[in-house]
Design an enzyme around this catalytic site. Structure first.
Site, PDB file in Angstrom:
ATOM      1  N   HIS A  12       0.874  -1.194   0.000  1.00 16.30           N
ATOM      2  CA  HIS A  12       0.000   0.000   0.000  1.00 16.30           C
ATOM      3  C   HIS A  12       0.903   1.233   0.000  1.00 16.30           C
ATOM      4  CE1 HIS A  12      -3.777   2.193   1.551  1.00 16.30           C
ATOM      5  NE2 HIS A  12      -2.858   3.121   1.334  1.00 16.30           N
ATOM      6  N   HIS A  14       1.580   5.323  -1.638  1.00 17.34           N
ATOM      7  CA  HIS A  14       1.216   6.519  -2.409  1.00 17.34           C
ATOM      8  C   HIS A  14       2.501   7.127  -2.963  1.00 17.34           C
ATOM      9  CE1 HIS A  14      -2.898   6.587  -0.743  1.00 17.34           C
ATOM     10  NE2 HIS A  14      -2.306   6.099   0.338  1.00 17.34           N
ATOM     11  N   LYS A 101      -9.244  -0.312  -5.800  1.00 18.18           N
ATOM     12  CA  LYS A 101      -9.316   0.338  -4.490  1.00 18.18           C
ATOM     13  C   LYS A 101     -10.653   1.032  -4.295  1.00 18.18           C
ATOM     14  CE  LYS A 101      -7.769   1.997  -0.596  1.00 18.18           C
ATOM     15  NZ  LYS A 101      -6.577   2.664  -0.115  1.00 18.18           N
ATOM     16  N   HIS A 138     -10.515   1.179   1.791  1.00 17.22           N
ATOM     17  CA  HIS A 138     -10.258   2.142   2.864  1.00 17.22           C
ATOM     18  C   HIS A 138     -11.456   1.996   3.798  1.00 17.22           C
ATOM     19  CE1 HIS A 138      -8.611   5.955   4.581  1.00 17.22           C
ATOM     20  NE2 HIS A 138      -9.796   5.893   5.149  1.00 17.22           N
ATOM     21  N   HIS A 176      -4.635  -0.674   5.910  1.00 17.08           N
ATOM     22  CA  HIS A 176      -4.217   0.062   7.113  1.00 17.08           C
ATOM     23  C   HIS A 176      -5.189  -0.104   8.289  1.00 17.08           C
ATOM     24  CE1 HIS A 176      -6.871   2.838   5.074  1.00 17.08           C
ATOM     25  NE2 HIS A 176      -5.947   3.309   4.268  1.00 17.08           N
ATOM     26  N   ASP A 249       1.448   2.546   3.594  1.00 21.18           N
ATOM     27  CA  ASP A 249       0.625   3.750   3.472  1.00 21.18           C
ATOM     28  C   ASP A 249       1.502   4.994   3.509  1.00 21.18           C
ATOM     29  OD1 ASP A 249      -1.602   5.253   3.006  1.00 21.18           O
ATOM     30  OD2 ASP A 249      -2.350   5.179   5.067  1.00 21.18           O
TER      31      ASP A 249
HETATM   32  C1  NCD Z   1      -3.484   9.049   2.207  1.00 24.03           C
HETATM   33  C2  NCD Z   1      -3.007  10.101   1.191  1.00 24.03           C
HETATM   34  O1  NCD Z   1      -2.453  11.117   1.605  1.00 24.03           O
HETATM   35  O2  NCD Z   1      -3.154   9.845  -0.009  1.00 24.03           O
HETATM   36  N1  NCD Z   1      -3.508   9.659   3.501  1.00 24.03           N
HETATM   37  C3  NCD Z   1      -3.467   9.015   4.684  1.00 24.03           C
HETATM   38  O3  NCD Z   1      -3.591   9.673   5.721  1.00 24.03           O
HETATM   39  N2  NCD Z   1      -3.274   7.713   4.758  1.00 24.03           N
HETATM   40  C4  NCD Z   1      -4.797   8.510   1.796  1.00 24.03           C
HETATM   41  C5  NCD Z   1      -5.192   7.265   2.523  1.00 24.03           C
HETATM   42  O4  NCD Z   1      -4.602   6.201   2.329  1.00 24.03           O
HETATM   43  O5  NCD Z   1      -6.121   7.333   3.343  1.00 24.03           O
HETATM   44 ZN    ZN Z   2      -3.243   5.066   1.790  1.00 19.85          ZN
END
Ligand code: NCD
Ligand code: ZN
Length: 347
Positions: A12, A14, A101, A138, A176, A249
């Site tokens: 996971h 970003h 997702k 999520h 998460h 995450d």
């Molecule tokens: C994530 C993001 O910034 O893209 N933020 C987070 O707090 N985890 C989005 C997500 O996974 O909820």
């Molecule tokens: Zn995330």
């Protein structure tokens, strides 16, 4: 002390796009073999064509870091009310996309295009169940009447359990997980359900966020919970239960967008995830389960083989420094501060 494990994967992640992508991708590529890339760009990665174009941009960014061991981005699609089942099935059949997702609309950063009502996406979910395409969720409700600390538990009751009853063949990852409720729900399920755990939720509780001053760099979604929940997450990660695996995450935001009167949610932990997780397993006397959690359980769930390369972690008397802030454009991204000394290092 030294431990050598198969090279880990991040289930996971970003990576963002543009300057931010270029700035942060090296932190993941340095340690991980593969990562499941979250699709919440603006606009989101909705179609197979979007995923292909985004994967190419990531591959270019990886190449520019001159990482030697290779790093494979595994793509996801962002489920919207208007996603077409045929497009999802075709993208998965091509091997382009590994999972889809589901963000409840408004649940978190860049989720305004998310699903407003699960009924609207049932045809897509049915097709995914039929073709064994994994759904990553999520897991938080967005009802403004539900307290932010209860949103995960409420999601299990009101969305996840009914969905699993309606579509028992759909394989789902609760992303998460932050509560004892989530851990217990996954461990008591018979099949078709797994959960990812983040390094920060294994290390911090809500006091870290709120006591002695507000710490915007610990603000993420789902929000950190009470200590008893953190302990349940650590127990799940260290248990060896194959349904739990690492999803960092890692979610970079610029320093100014975190330190603001309406700060963004997300912790940027990619650079120190592995030393942090090793430290958590060491404290729990569970280093023998570390490889399962970071390198074996994830590929098994996704039907992939573990990485062939290995990675060695060493414990020394010298605490690891918090990684340096990462420059992006004329700004900075602040790495995760684990709030305790970490004596593990990636060799
Ligand atoms: C994530 C993001 O910034 O893209 N933020 C987070 O707090 N985890 C989005 C997500 O996974 O909820
Ligand atoms: Zn995330």
């Amino acid at each position: 002390m030294k431990i050598t494990i198969r090279q880990p994967d991040d289930w996971h992640l970003h990576l963002r796009d543009g300057d931010m992508l270029n700035a942060v991708v090296g932190s993941s590529a340095r340690h991980f073999g593969r990562a499941l890339i979250m699709p919440n760009l603006v606009p989101p990665v909705v179609t197979g064509a979007d995923a292909l174009a985004y994967r190419e941009r990531i591959e270019q960014a990886v190449a520019a870091t001159q990482t030697v061991n290779g790093f494979t981005p595994l793509m996801t699609l962002y489920l919207t009310d208007t996603t077409q089942a045929e497009d999802v099935v075709a993208a998965a059949a091509d091997g382009l996309v590994l999972a889809v997702k589901l963000y409840p609309a408004g649940a978190t950063t860049n989720s305004s295009s998310g699903v407003t009502d699960i009924g609207k996406v049932m045809p897509v979910l049915e097709a995914m169940a039929k073709h064994d395409i994994v759904l990553c969720v999520h897991g938080e409700v967005t009802d403004p009447a539900v307290d932010i600390f209860d949103r995960e538990a409420r999601f299990i009751e009101t969305v996840l359990q009914p969905l699993r009853l309606a579509l028992p063949e759909l394989r789902i990852v609760m992303e998460h997980v932050t509560t004892r409720d989530g851990v217990e729900y996954i461990s008591s399920s018979r099949s078709h359900l797994a959960g990812t755990l983040t390094p920060h939720h294994l290390m911090i509780n809500r006091n870290h966020l709120l006591v002695g001053g507000i710490r915007p760099h610990y603000y993420c979604l789902p929000i950190a919970k009470r200590e008893e929940h953190r302990l349940a997450l650590v127990a799940a990660a260290c248990s060896g239960d194959a349904r739990f695996f690492l999803g960092t995450d890692s979610a970079p935001h610029t320093k100014s967008s975190k330190e603001s009167d309406c700060g963004c949610a997300g912790v940027f932990n990619a650079a120190n995830t592995l030393v942090c997780v090793a430290s958590v397993f060491d404290e729990a006397n569970a280093l023998d389960q570390l490889e399962a959690f970071v390198s074996l359980n994830g590929p098994r769930w996704y039907g992939l083989t573990p990485n062939v390369a290995t990675l060695t972690l060493t414990k020394t008397a010298e605490p690891n420094a918090i990684p340096d802030p990462v420059p992006v454009a004329d700004e900075w991204v602040m790495p995760f501060d684990p709030a305790r000394p970490v004596y593990w290092h990636v060799s």
